[in-house]
Design a protein around this motif. Structure first.
Motif, PDB file in Angstrom:
ATOM      1  N   LEU A  15      -8.371  -3.163  -0.541  1.00 55.74           N
ATOM      2  CA  LEU A  15      -7.508  -3.550   0.577  1.00 55.74           C
ATOM      3  C   LEU A  15      -8.016  -4.808   1.256  1.00 55.74           C
TER       4      LEU A  15
ATOM      5  N   VAL B  91      -1.535  -1.353  -4.013  1.00 55.60           N
ATOM      6  CA  VAL B  91      -2.821  -0.769  -3.619  1.00 55.60           C
ATOM      7  C   VAL B  91      -2.612   0.732  -3.430  1.00 55.60           C
TER       8      VAL B  91
ATOM      9  N   VAL C 298       0.868  -1.186   0.000  1.00 57.60           N
ATOM     10  CA  VAL C 298       0.000   0.000   0.000  1.00 57.60           C
ATOM     11  C   VAL C 298       0.897   1.226   0.000  1.00 57.60           C
TER      12      VAL C 298
ATOM     13  N   ALA D 103      -6.664  -4.052   7.173  1.00 59.54           N
ATOM     14  CA  ALA D 103      -6.363  -5.221   6.351  1.00 59.54           C
ATOM     15  C   ALA D 103      -6.923  -6.486   7.012  1.00 59.54           C
TER      16      ALA D 103
END
Length: 325
Positions: free
Chosen positions: A80, A55, A36, A104
């Motif tokens: 996510l 992400v 991420v 997450a």
């Protein structure tokens, strides 16, 4: 094994976290690693080997207009949470990265890991540790690269081995960027978001003229409108074969930098990119942070550290350049 790395920003910090990828894949062949990262650094992440899925996170832009950004915000959370992870590693230690880490979804037996304490010279928000299943304490004085490598190794049960390696895999050189990929080009990284890091424009102008006299072609990098104006002013003072580099996406920029003669710059992300790409690099530290951020393992990198009473001189920087170029 499926692992999620949360390191949202900034440019230099993402580069510094990247050696974790090689460590992790050596210890756990076949592991799938997602990352991420702030949307501005997605092209950088695309230039790194070993990432399965990127992400994008756009908090900086979303905060400007939460209503308009709501569809993107919900898509981020959907994306996510669409994968279950055996381990989530927060390598940043801020509340925003901790919230992503907490959101997450874990696979059975999975855990979330993060920093238990602040380390010298690094940002940290104590509330972040509430998001982790396991908070790992680090020595207070540790290089930022070593900190990320150590956290990942202790979380995933392996030993840190060898020098750090950023697993660069930039795309092929775009034909329209070929004019900037010249071995005579030296990238001058003069800008920084922190005013305390800046050197006078006269410093860069003199340095550029001295490089031109040696047959080099100085290129001025920039990232903001103010930095572009500063780059243009410095370029006019240098003259000769100097030029202002266009603002390229980071993956294209990495492909260009890989073919340049090298870089001379402040303690910023572009300087760390150049060093870890293996190009001759002089890193200029105004703050006393070379011990925690310099590319100490790169043989073609030289560090010039300001003293408590004096800024680096052009002569000092040129001497450092001669050692690595």
């Amino acid at each position: 094994m499926r692992v999620l790395i949360v390191r949202l920003s900034s440019l230099g910090d993402v580069v510094h976290a990247a050696p974790v990828l090689g460590d992790l894949h050596r210890a756990h062949p076949g592991a799938q690693v997602d990352w991420v990262v702030e949307e501005a650094f997605v092209p950088l992440a695309r230039s790194l080997a070993g990432i399965e899925r990127i992400v994008p996170f756009a908090l900086r832009r979303w905060k400007k207009s939460l209503g308009a950004a709501w569809p993107e915000w919900t898509e981020f959370w959907r994306s996510l949470r669409s994968v279950r992870y055996d381990a989530v590693l927060d390598l940043q230690g801020l509340v925003k990265s901790a919230l992503v880490t907490r959101a997450a979804v874990l696979a059975p037996g999975g855990r979330r890991y993060g920093l238990a304490n602040r380390t010298d010279g690094a940002a940290y928000e104590p509330l972040a540790r509430l998001a982790y299943d396991v908070a790992l304490a680090m020595p207070p004085r540790i290089h930022v690269v070593d900190r990320s490598r150590e956290l990942a190794a202790r979380a995933l049960g392996y030993a840190v081995e060898g020098e750090p390696v950023v697993p660069w895999r930039p795309p092929p050189l775009d034909p329209q960027d070929a004019r900037w990929a010249d071995p005579r080009d030296v990238l001058l990284v003069h800008g920084s978001a922190k005013l305390v890091k800046l050197l006078p424009t006269a410093f860069w102008s003199e340095l550029g003229r001295r490089l031109v006299a040696r047959g080099a072609q100085p290129l001025l990098a920039w990232g903001t409108a103010d930095e572009r104006l500063r780059a243009e002013a410095i370029q006019r003072e240098i003259g000769g074969s100097s030029a202002v580099l266009p603002r390229l996406p980071l993956d294209r920029l990495a492909a260009v930098m890989l073919r340049m003669g090298g870089s001379i710059g402040l303690d910023t992300g572009l300087s760390h990119m150049a060093a870890t790409l293996g190009r001759p690099t002089v890193q200029i530290f105004i703050e006393d942070k070379a011990w925690r951020a310099a590319a100490y393992w790169e043989l073609r990198t030289a560090v010039v550290q300001a003293s408590e009473v004096a800024l680096p001189t052009v002569e000092q920087v040129l001497q450092a350049w001669e050692r690595v170029a």
